[in-house]
Design a protein around this motif. Structure first.
Motif, PDB file in Angstrom:
ATOM      1  N   GLU A  86       1.088  -1.470   0.284  1.00 56.00           N
ATOM      2  CA  GLU A  86      -0.197  -0.002   0.088  1.00 56.00           C
ATOM      3  C   GLU A  86       1.517   1.627  -0.218  1.00 56.00           C
ATOM      4  O   GLU A  86       1.770   1.488   0.428  1.00 56.00           O
ATOM      5  CB  GLU A  86      -1.245  -0.053   1.398  1.00 56.00           C
ATOM      6  N   SER A  87       0.200   2.735   0.046  1.00 54.69           N
ATOM      7  CA  SER A  87       0.893   3.556  -0.563  1.00 54.69           C
ATOM      8  C   SER A  87       0.640   4.675   0.980  1.00 54.69           C
ATOM      9  O   SER A  87      -0.691   4.375   1.422  1.00 54.69           O
ATOM     10  CB  SER A  87       0.603   4.456  -1.539  1.00 54.69           C
ATOM     11  N   LEU A  88       1.001   5.691   1.592  1.00 54.76           N
ATOM     12  CA  LEU A  88       1.568   6.122   2.480  1.00 54.76           C
ATOM     13  C   LEU A  88       1.608   8.284   1.939  1.00 54.76           C
ATOM     14  O   LEU A  88       2.441   8.071   1.288  1.00 54.76           O
ATOM     15  CB  LEU A  88       1.306   5.870   3.706  1.00 54.76           C
ATOM     16  N   ARG A  89       0.919   9.284   2.506  1.00 56.96           N
ATOM     17  CA  ARG A  89       1.836  10.113   1.764  1.00 56.96           C
ATOM     18  C   ARG A  89       2.144  11.200   3.031  1.00 56.96           C
ATOM     19  O   ARG A  89       0.770  11.346   3.908  1.00 56.96           O
ATOM     20  CB  ARG A  89       0.271  11.001   1.042  1.00 56.96           C
ATOM     21  N   LEU A  90       3.211  11.124   3.318  1.00 58.39           N
ATOM     22  CA  LEU A  90       3.655  12.167   4.793  1.00 58.39           C
ATOM     23  C   LEU A  90       3.646  12.772   4.503  1.00 58.39           C
ATOM     24  O   LEU A  90       3.733  13.838   3.373  1.00 58.39           O
ATOM     25  CB  LEU A  90       4.640  11.601   5.447  1.00 58.39           C
ATOM     26  N   SER A  91       3.147  14.169   5.117  1.00 60.12           N
ATOM     27  CA  SER A  91       2.987  15.444   5.127  1.00 60.12           C
ATOM     28  C   SER A  91       4.338  16.549   6.436  1.00 60.12           C
ATOM     29  O   SER A  91       4.231  15.807   7.324  1.00 60.12           O
ATOM     30  CB  SER A  91       1.797  16.497   5.235  1.00 60.12           C
ATOM     31  N   CYS A  92       5.062  17.927   6.412  1.00 62.48           N
ATOM     32  CA  CYS A  92       5.043  18.209   7.448  1.00 62.48           C
ATOM     33  C   CYS A  92       4.825  19.607   6.843  1.00 62.48           C
ATOM     34  O   CYS A  92       5.888  20.427   6.038  1.00 62.48           O
ATOM     35  CB  CYS A  92       6.697  17.856   7.094  1.00 62.48           C
ATOM     36  N   ALA A  93       4.660  20.751   7.723  1.00 60.15           N
ATOM     37  CA  ALA A  93       4.976  22.293   7.479  1.00 60.15           C
ATOM     38  C   ALA A  93       5.218  23.253   8.783  1.00 60.15           C
ATOM     39  O   ALA A  93       5.186  22.017   9.682  1.00 60.15           O
ATOM     40  CB  ALA A  93       2.769  22.002   7.604  1.00 60.15           C
ATOM     41  N   ALA A  94       5.937  23.429   8.174  1.00 65.81           N
ATOM     42  CA  ALA A  94       6.518  24.922   8.638  1.00 65.81           C
ATOM     43  C   ALA A  94       6.037  25.864   9.780  1.00 65.81           C
ATOM     44  O   ALA A  94       5.446  26.330   8.680  1.00 65.81           O
ATOM     45  CB  ALA A  94       8.404  24.872   7.984  1.00 65.81           C
ATOM     46  N   SER A  95       5.676  26.705  10.348  1.00 65.24           N
ATOM     47  CA  SER A  95       5.486  27.289  10.872  1.00 65.24           C
ATOM     48  C   SER A  95       5.997  28.403  11.442  1.00 65.24           C
ATOM     49  O   SER A  95       6.934  27.618  12.217  1.00 65.24           O
ATOM     50  CB  SER A  95       4.202  26.930  11.596  1.00 65.24           C
ATOM     51  N   GLY A  96       5.699  29.113  11.900  1.00 59.21           N
ATOM     52  CA  GLY A  96       6.766  30.242  13.208  1.00 59.21           C
ATOM     53  C   GLY A  96       7.040  31.233  12.618  1.00 59.21           C
ATOM     54  O   GLY A  96       6.678  31.552  11.672  1.00 59.21           O
ATOM     55  N   ARG A  97       8.496  31.847  12.955  1.00 58.82           N
ATOM     56  CA  ARG A  97       9.145  32.603  12.719  1.00 58.82           C
ATOM     57  C   ARG A  97       9.690  32.654  11.510  1.00 58.82           C
ATOM     58  O   ARG A  97      10.818  31.466  11.999  1.00 58.82           O
ATOM     59  CB  ARG A  97       9.438  33.347  13.697  1.00 58.82           C
ATOM     60  N   ILE A  98       9.565  32.279  10.236  1.00 59.29           N
ATOM     61  CA  ILE A  98      10.476  31.661   9.441  1.00 59.29           C
ATOM     62  C   ILE A  98      10.464  33.147   8.238  1.00 59.29           C
ATOM     63  O   ILE A  98      10.225  33.491   7.633  1.00 59.29           O
ATOM     64  CB  ILE A  98      10.202  30.795   8.240  1.00 59.29           C
ATOM     65  N   PHE A  99      12.162  33.318   7.677  1.00 56.66           N
ATOM     66  CA  PHE A  99      12.133  34.193   6.649  1.00 56.66           C
ATOM     67  C   PHE A  99      12.290  33.553   5.273  1.00 56.66           C
ATOM     68  O   PHE A  99      11.799  33.808   4.505  1.00 56.66           O
ATOM     69  CB  PHE A  99      13.693  34.775   7.570  1.00 56.66           C
ATOM     70  N   SER A 100      12.661  32.338   5.498  1.00 49.94           N
ATOM     71  CA  SER A 100      12.888  32.083   4.433  1.00 49.94           C
ATOM     72  C   SER A 100      13.240  30.269   4.464  1.00 49.94           C
ATOM     73  O   SER A 100      14.019  29.646   5.923  1.00 49.94           O
ATOM     74  CB  SER A 100      14.599  31.939   3.110  1.00 49.94           C
ATOM     75  N   ILE A 101      13.177  29.260   3.865  1.00 48.77           N
ATOM     76  CA  ILE A 101      13.890  27.925   3.708  1.00 48.77           C
ATOM     77  C   ILE A 101      14.448  27.193   2.725  1.00 48.77           C
ATOM     78  O   ILE A 101      13.989  27.593   1.695  1.00 48.77           O
ATOM     79  CB  ILE A 101      12.386  27.099   4.212  1.00 48.77           C
ATOM     80  N   ASN A 102      15.704  27.358   3.314  1.00 48.13           N
ATOM     81  CA  ASN A 102      16.506  26.850   2.452  1.00 48.13           C
ATOM     82  C   ASN A 102      16.067  24.748   1.985  1.00 48.13           C
ATOM     83  O   ASN A 102      15.224  24.383   1.300  1.00 48.13           O
ATOM     84  CB  ASN A 102      17.671  25.972   2.949  1.00 48.13           C
ATOM     85  N   ALA A 103      17.105  23.922   2.865  1.00 53.62           N
ATOM     86  CA  ALA A 103      16.342  22.359   1.587  1.00 53.62           C
ATOM     87  C   ALA A 103      15.163  21.976   3.159  1.00 53.62           C
ATOM     88  O   ALA A 103      15.834  22.002   4.143  1.00 53.62           O
ATOM     89  CB  ALA A 103      17.860  21.902   1.990  1.00 53.62           C
ATOM     90  N   MET A 104      14.863  20.867   2.733  1.00 57.94           N
ATOM     91  CA  MET A 104      13.170  19.970   3.486  1.00 57.94           C
ATOM     92  C   MET A 104      14.162  18.854   3.398  1.00 57.94           C
ATOM     93  O   MET A 104      14.330  18.511   2.337  1.00 57.94           O
ATOM     94  CB  MET A 104      12.198  20.620   3.361  1.00 57.94           C
ATOM     95  N   GLY A 105      13.805  17.857   3.936  1.00 50.89           N
ATOM     96  CA  GLY A 105      14.017  16.301   3.637  1.00 50.89           C
ATOM     97  C   GLY A 105      13.301  15.620   5.110  1.00 50.89           C
ATOM     98  O   GLY A 105      12.667  16.025   5.970  1.00 50.89           O
ATOM     99  N   TRP A 106      13.428  14.418   4.083  1.00 54.30           N
ATOM    100  CA  TRP A 106      13.180  13.593   5.818  1.00 54.30           C
ATOM    101  C   TRP A 106      14.030  12.033   5.695  1.00 54.30           C
ATOM    102  O   TRP A 106      14.667  11.707   5.063  1.00 54.30           O
ATOM    103  CB  TRP A 106      11.670  12.683   4.483  1.00 54.30           C
ATOM    104  N   TYR A 107      14.007  11.832   7.432  1.00 56.07           N
ATOM    105  CA  TYR A 107      14.784  10.265   7.363  1.00 56.07           C
ATOM    106  C   TYR A 107      13.899   9.805   7.753  1.00 56.07           C
ATOM    107  O   TYR A 107      12.658  10.241   8.298  1.00 56.07           O
ATOM    108  CB  TYR A 107      15.425  10.808   8.316  1.00 56.07           C
ATOM    109  N   ARG A 108      14.065   8.553   8.594  1.00 51.66           N
ATOM    110  CA  ARG A 108      13.768   7.629   9.428  1.00 51.66           C
ATOM    111  C   ARG A 108      14.406   6.541  10.071  1.00 51.66           C
ATOM    112  O   ARG A 108      15.424   6.896  10.184  1.00 51.66           O
ATOM    113  CB  ARG A 108      12.776   6.664   8.686  1.00 51.66           C
ATOM    114  N   GLN A 109      13.718   6.396  11.658  1.00 46.27           N
ATOM    115  CA  GLN A 109      14.619   5.108  12.322  1.00 46.27           C
ATOM    116  C   GLN A 109      13.452   4.257  12.222  1.00 46.27           C
ATOM    117  O   GLN A 109      12.678   4.296  12.450  1.00 46.27           O
ATOM    118  CB  GLN A 109      14.659   6.500  13.672  1.00 46.27           C
TER     119      GLN A 109
END
Length: 121
Positions: A16-39
């Motif tokens: 099967e499939s899943l779609r993960l989301s990750c939303a950044a919020s707060g005081r942010i001027f700019s976001i460079n790289a975003m990534g996913w990791y697992r443990q």
């Protein structure tokens, strides 16, 4: 303050499939790289994929073709589409963002709290 909040994890069957989301919020001027990791249980955290603000992507070889990272810069959100899931994909999935809170601030890495993905056979 900056928060990264993951969502979309859960219990699925192999294939099967899943779609993960990750939303950044707060005081942010700019976001460079975003990534996913697992443990996985009993293992170290490992890199899955990353995406730059210009939408350039990088994947660990073992997950190319099954996992796809994408990003919505307007929403400060990164996604991970996971297809053909296997029991060995079980683990806690974390997102990371390299961001600056002001124009003159140094870039720091921020992590989400993680979302559990469990794949049953």
């Amino acid at each position: 303050q900056v928060q990264l909040v993951e969502s979309g994890g859960g219990l699925v069957q192999a294939g099967e499939s899943l779609r993960l989301s990750c939303a950044a919020s707060g005081r942010i001027f700019s976001i460079n790289a975003m990534g996913w990791y697992r443990q996985a249980p009993g293992k170290q955290r490992e890199f899955i994929a990353s995406i730059t603000s210009g939408l350039g992507t990088n994947y660990v070889d073992s997950m190319k073709g099954r996992f796809t990272i994408s990003r919505d810069n307007a929403k400060n959100t990164v996604y991970l589409q996971m297809n053909s899931l296997k029991p060995e994909d079980t683990g806690v999935y974390y997102c990371k963002a390299g961001l600056r809170q002001t124009r003159w601030a140094q870039e720091y890495d921020y992590w989400g709290q993680g979302t559990q993905v469990t794949v049953s056979s």
